[in-house]
Write a protein that holds these residues in place. Structure first.
Motif, short mmCIF file in Angstrom:
data_model
loop_
_atom_site.label_atom_id
_atom_site.label_comp_id
_atom_site.label_asym_id
_atom_site.label_seq_id
_atom_site.Cartn_x
_atom_site.Cartn_y
_atom_site.Cartn_z
N UNK A 108 0.84 -1.21 0.00
CA UNK A 108 0.00 0.00 0.00
C UNK A 108 0.87 1.25 0.00
N UNK A 109 1.93 1.24 0.78
CA UNK A 109 2.84 2.40 0.82
C UNK A 109 3.42 2.66 -0.58
N UNK A 110 3.86 1.60 -1.24
CA UNK A 110 4.43 1.74 -2.57
C UNK A 110 3.37 2.27 -3.56
N UNK A 111 2.15 1.75 -3.46
CA UNK A 111 1.07 2.17 -4.35
C UNK A 111 0.78 3.67 -4.18
N UNK A 116 1.49 9.25 -6.22
CA UNK A 116 1.91 10.64 -6.01
C UNK A 116 3.26 10.95 -6.66
N UNK A 117 3.73 10.05 -7.52
CA UNK A 117 4.99 10.22 -8.29
C UNK A 117 6.20 10.44 -7.38
N UNK A 129 10.45 11.10 2.41
CA UNK A 129 9.01 10.97 2.22
C UNK A 129 8.36 10.03 3.23
N UNK A 130 7.11 10.32 3.53
CA UNK A 130 6.32 9.46 4.41
C UNK A 130 4.87 9.44 3.91
N UNK A 131 4.10 8.50 4.41
CA UNK A 131 2.69 8.42 4.06
C UNK A 131 1.89 9.06 5.19
N UNK A 145 -7.04 4.23 0.28
CA UNK A 145 -6.10 4.98 -0.58
C UNK A 145 -6.48 6.45 -0.74
N UNK A 146 -7.77 6.75 -0.83
CA UNK A 146 -8.18 8.14 -1.05
C UNK A 146 -8.00 9.02 0.19
#
Length: 163
Positions: A108-111, A116-117, A129-131, A145-146
């Motif tokens: 999910x993190x990779x997706x 977000x490029x 970077x972080x989620x 995801x949204x």
């Protein structure tokens, strides 16, 4: 000779290597001054550790959030960093940091990062970077995801728990 503050700092566990290096340098300076106060600026810490300004600032912010240091300054004066010996004596950091039971999967993190490029949605940076949850979990946000976005650590720290 290793001073008492450095000995206590060496016993702290659960820190990122950059946080450990910054704490160690602050403790060395405090020991040299004969107390628990360091006068090292972020620029001084960059020079001594070899880390970037952002890396040192982020490490110092995290150490302050963990209660290991206190950064204070009178208006117009250079900030002092007080290394608090009490947390260093009592609990290792790993005992105070709680891990979320809602950890995101690597897939999910990779997706989200790919969507977000691999850029921060606020400033466009591609470093550190972080989620982040757009609506925080504490405010009822989900792990869908949204409701997730890619932010750099400085933007994420500025955002805090705001929506």
């Amino acid at each position: 000779m290793i001073g008492p503050m450095v000995k206590r700092a060496d016993d702290v566990t659960g820190l990122h290597p950059s946080q450990k290096a910054v704490l160690h340098r602050l403790c060395l300076d405090a020991d040299d001054r004969g107390g628990d106060t360091s006068r090292l600026s972020i620029s001084d810490l960059c020079r001594l550790t070899g880390f970037s300004w952002r890396g040192v600032a982020t490490a110092r912010t995290k150490l302050a959030k963990l209660g290991l240091i206190l950064v204070c300054a009178a208006p117009g004066e250079r900030p002092d960093t007080i290394v608090d010996p009490k947390p260093l004596q009592h609990k290792p950091v790993a005992d105070r940091v709680t891990r979320s039971k809602y950890k995101l999967s690597a897939t999910k993190r990779k997706r989200i990062m790919e969507r977000d490029a691999y850029r921060c949605c606020k400033c466009g940076s591609h470093l550190d970077l972080s989620i982040d949850h757009i609506v925080p979990r504490s405010a009822g946000g989900s792990n869908e995801d949204d409701n997730l976005q890619t932010l750099c650590v400085p933007c994420n720290v500025k955002k805090g728990a705001a929506v």
